[in-house]
Design a protein around this motif. Structure first.
Motif, PDB file in Angstrom:
ATOM      1  N   HIS A 257      -0.660   3.460  -1.937  1.00 57.59           N
ATOM      2  CA  HIS A 257      -1.236   2.223  -2.466  1.00 57.59           C
ATOM      3  C   HIS A 257      -0.629   1.026  -1.737  1.00 57.59           C
ATOM      4  CE1 HIS A 257      -3.429   4.094  -5.710  1.00 57.59           C
ATOM      5  NE2 HIS A 257      -2.360   4.827  -5.983  1.00 57.59           N
ATOM      6  N   ARG A 258      -1.415   0.003  -1.604  1.00 56.78           N
ATOM      7  CA  ARG A 258      -0.986  -1.169  -0.833  1.00 56.78           C
ATOM      8  C   ARG A 258       0.315  -1.765  -1.380  1.00 56.78           C
ATOM      9  NH1 ARG A 258      -4.405  -6.633   0.526  1.00 56.78           N
ATOM     10  NH2 ARG A 258      -2.680  -7.661   1.590  1.00 56.78           N
ATOM     11  N   GLU A 259       0.420  -1.877  -2.697  1.00 55.15           N
ATOM     12  CA  GLU A 259       1.606  -2.482  -3.308  1.00 55.15           C
ATOM     13  C   GLU A 259       2.871  -1.704  -2.972  1.00 55.15           C
ATOM     14  OE1 GLU A 259       3.311  -2.426  -7.699  1.00 55.15           O
ATOM     15  OE2 GLU A 259       1.538  -3.724  -7.545  1.00 55.15           O
TER      16      GLU A 259
ATOM     17  N   ASN B 273      -1.873   7.134   3.288  1.00 54.91           N
ATOM     18  CA  ASN B 273      -2.533   6.075   2.530  1.00 54.91           C
ATOM     19  C   ASN B 273      -1.914   5.802   1.156  1.00 54.91           C
ATOM     20  OD1 ASN B 273      -4.404   5.851   4.644  1.00 54.91           O
ATOM     21  ND2 ASN B 273      -5.653   7.489   3.749  1.00 54.91           N
TER      22      ASN B 273
END
Length: 124
Positions: free
Chosen positions: A85-87, A83
């Motif tokens: 971070h999305r960025e 998981n």
């Protein structure tokens, strides 16, 4: 006939010299082919290396290389990174896709080291 050969060789040399000049650099920059410093550049570089490896394995098995977010997520999870971070995941995915497609790197690390890049991936 000799003049034609000399002309072709001279044109080839001129083209090669021009590719390293400012005009060629500007064209590559406009096309997005010049490595630009980015805060998440280490993630991109890692994804690109992983993508190049994936493309090589696919070539060895004579299968078409396909870059998917699920494959990248699985690879990161198997390396102990769950998981992100999305960025940074999106930047890593962009590098992965570019690496699989055989494109040149677009981004590089900015040298500040504030991207949360995990130590587990540092030397891979």
């Amino acid at each position: 006939m000799v003049a034609g050969v000399v002309l072709v060789l001279a044109a080839g040399l001129a083209w090669d010299a021009a590719r390293s000049g400012p005009v060629w650099h500007t064209l590559r920059k406009v096309a997005g082919l010049v490595e630009a410093p980015h805060p998440s550049g280490r993630w991109y570089e890692f994804g690109h290396r992983l993508g190049r490896t994936h493309a090589g394995v696919s070539e060895a098995f004579e299968t078409p290389p396909v870059a998917t977010a699920a494959d990248l997520a699985y690879a990161l999870k198997s390396l102990g990174v769950e998981n992100p971070h999305r960025e940074v995941f999106e930047m890593c995915l962009r590098g992965y896709e570019d690496g699989v497609a055989g494109r040149e790197r677009r981004y590089k690390a900015d040298g500040k080291g504030a991207d949360g890049f995990p130590a587990a991936l540092e030397n891979l």
